[in-house]
Design an enzyme around this catalytic site. Structure first.
Site, short mmCIF file in Angstrom:
data_model
loop_
_atom_site.label_atom_id
_atom_site.label_comp_id
_atom_site.label_asym_id
_atom_site.label_seq_id
_atom_site.Cartn_x
_atom_site.Cartn_y
_atom_site.Cartn_z
N LYS A 107 0.86 -1.21 0.00
CA LYS A 107 0.00 0.00 0.00
C LYS A 107 0.89 1.25 0.00
CE LYS A 107 -4.00 -2.25 2.08
NZ LYS A 107 -3.49 -3.56 2.54
N THR A 113 10.88 7.93 -2.06
CA THR A 113 10.74 6.82 -1.11
C THR A 113 9.98 5.67 -1.74
OG1 THR A 113 10.70 8.44 0.67
CG2 THR A 113 9.91 6.24 1.23
N ALA A 168 -14.11 -13.90 5.84
CA ALA A 168 -13.91 -13.30 7.17
C ALA A 168 -14.51 -11.89 7.29
CB ALA A 168 -12.43 -13.28 7.50
O1 3DU Z 1 -10.04 -10.69 5.31
P1 3DU Z 1 -9.02 -11.69 4.83
O2 3DU Z 1 -8.44 -12.54 5.93
O3 3DU Z 1 -9.52 -12.52 3.67
O4 3DU Z 1 -7.72 -10.87 4.28
C1 3DU Z 1 -7.79 -9.88 3.30
C2 3DU Z 1 -6.40 -9.39 2.94
O5 3DU Z 1 -6.52 -8.38 1.96
C3 3DU Z 1 -5.62 -8.78 4.09
O6 3DU Z 1 -4.23 -9.03 3.85
C4 3DU Z 1 -5.90 -7.31 3.98
O7 3DU Z 1 -4.87 -6.51 4.50
C5 3DU Z 1 -5.99 -7.13 2.46
N1 3DU Z 1 -6.84 -6.04 2.01
C6 3DU Z 1 -8.14 -5.92 2.40
O8 3DU Z 1 -8.66 -6.78 3.13
C7 3DU Z 1 -8.90 -4.85 1.91
C8 3DU Z 1 -8.37 -3.95 1.08
O9 3DU Z 1 -9.10 -2.98 0.61
C9 3DU Z 1 -7.04 -4.10 0.69
C10 3DU Z 1 -6.32 -5.16 1.16
#
Ligand code: 3DU
Length: 249
Positions: A82, A89, A207
């Site tokens: 991100k 940088t 989740a």
């Molecule tokens: O909720 P989960 O465990 O399926 O993980 C989702 C991953 O995607 C996690 O690494 C989170 O940091 C990333 N992510 C988002 O969940 C939402 C976003 O908008 C961007 C990245």
């Protein structure tokens, strides 16, 4: 990504995330990650690594080993950095992650182009790697930033922040955008702007309450899935079932 998704016949990007463990147990975290990759690689097309895995494992240590495993399995390695800083940088962040073998990096368009993401895109072009931009995140508070009504700095017209980011993704030549699976209507709206030119990656399945089928039908190209797989009693079964349930969508 298209080639990997085709050869693996999967649209799942595994988010290789694990809960906090004492840094003394970091070898254990690396073993867990290696074991999960070994079990689920036939059912996914890419793996996304986040800061909270880089922190305990180190970029040119455990993470680089994982990236070698990921690429060796014919999968794409995505670094969810991100990226969100000044251009000089951002460029160095990208160069380090690309040196570790990542194929693509996630960046935040809020930082802007000049002296922001331009140097990141330049280094990515030079090294033939990809950039994925956040467009609308999956959590509730996303509305406070990505969902705001803004006055576009170029046109002077009222628009939505995420609409402006989707248009920037096209203009800047991004390889993908992130739009939460928790917001299928926004996926649809953004798909309408992007067409087939820029792929939509949707996190938030399982989740966070998002639904895989709904997100794909709305226009998502790939699903980013973490805990639903990494925390499952049987990650191989969880990923193969999810992969099967979305075949043909
Ligand atoms: O909720 P989960 O465990 O399926 O993980 C989702 C991953 O995607 C996690 O690494 C989170 O940091 C990333 N992510 C988002 O969940 C939402 C976003 O908008 C961007 C990245």
């Amino acid at each position: 990504m298209q080639e990997a998704a085709k050869s693996k016949d999967s649209k799942i990007v595994l988010a290789l995330d694990f809960p906090y463990e004492s840094p003394n147990n970091r070898q254990n975290v690396l073993s867990k990650a290696q074991k999960i990759l070994k079990a689920v690689h036939p059912y996914i097309c890419a793996v996304k690594i986040n800061h909270h895995l880089v922190l305990p494992l180190g970029t040119f240590d455990g993470v680089q080993q994982l990236v070698e495993q990921i690429r060796g399995q014919g999968l794409i390695a995505i670094m969810d950095a991100k990226v969100n800083d000044i251009g000089a940088t951002n460029q160095m962040i990208a160069e380090y992650y690309y040196s570790a073998g990542f194929d693509t990096i996630i960046a935040n368009p809020f930082v802007g182009w000049d002296e922001g993401l331009k140097p990141l895109f330049e280094v990515s072009m030079r090294l033939n790697r990809g950039v994925i931009l956040l467009c609308y995140m999956s959590h509730k508070g996303a509305s406070e930033g990505y969902g705001q009504t803004i006055i576009d700095s170029e046109t002077g017209e009222k628009t939505l922040q995420y609409v402006s980011f989707a248009k920037k993704a096209l203009k800047w030549g991004a390889d993908g955008v992130v739009v939460g699976a928790t917001y299928p209507k926004k996926i649809k709206e953004i798909k309408h702007i992007l067409g087939q030119k820029v792929a939509i990656y949707s996190p938030g399945v399982g989740a966070q309450g998002g639904d895989a089928e709904t997100a794909l039908k709305a226009g998502a190209d790939y699903l980013i899935v973490g805990r639903e797989i990494t925390m499952a009693v049987d990650p191989a079964k969880a990923s193969s079932q999810l992969c099967d349930s979305i075949k043909g969508l």
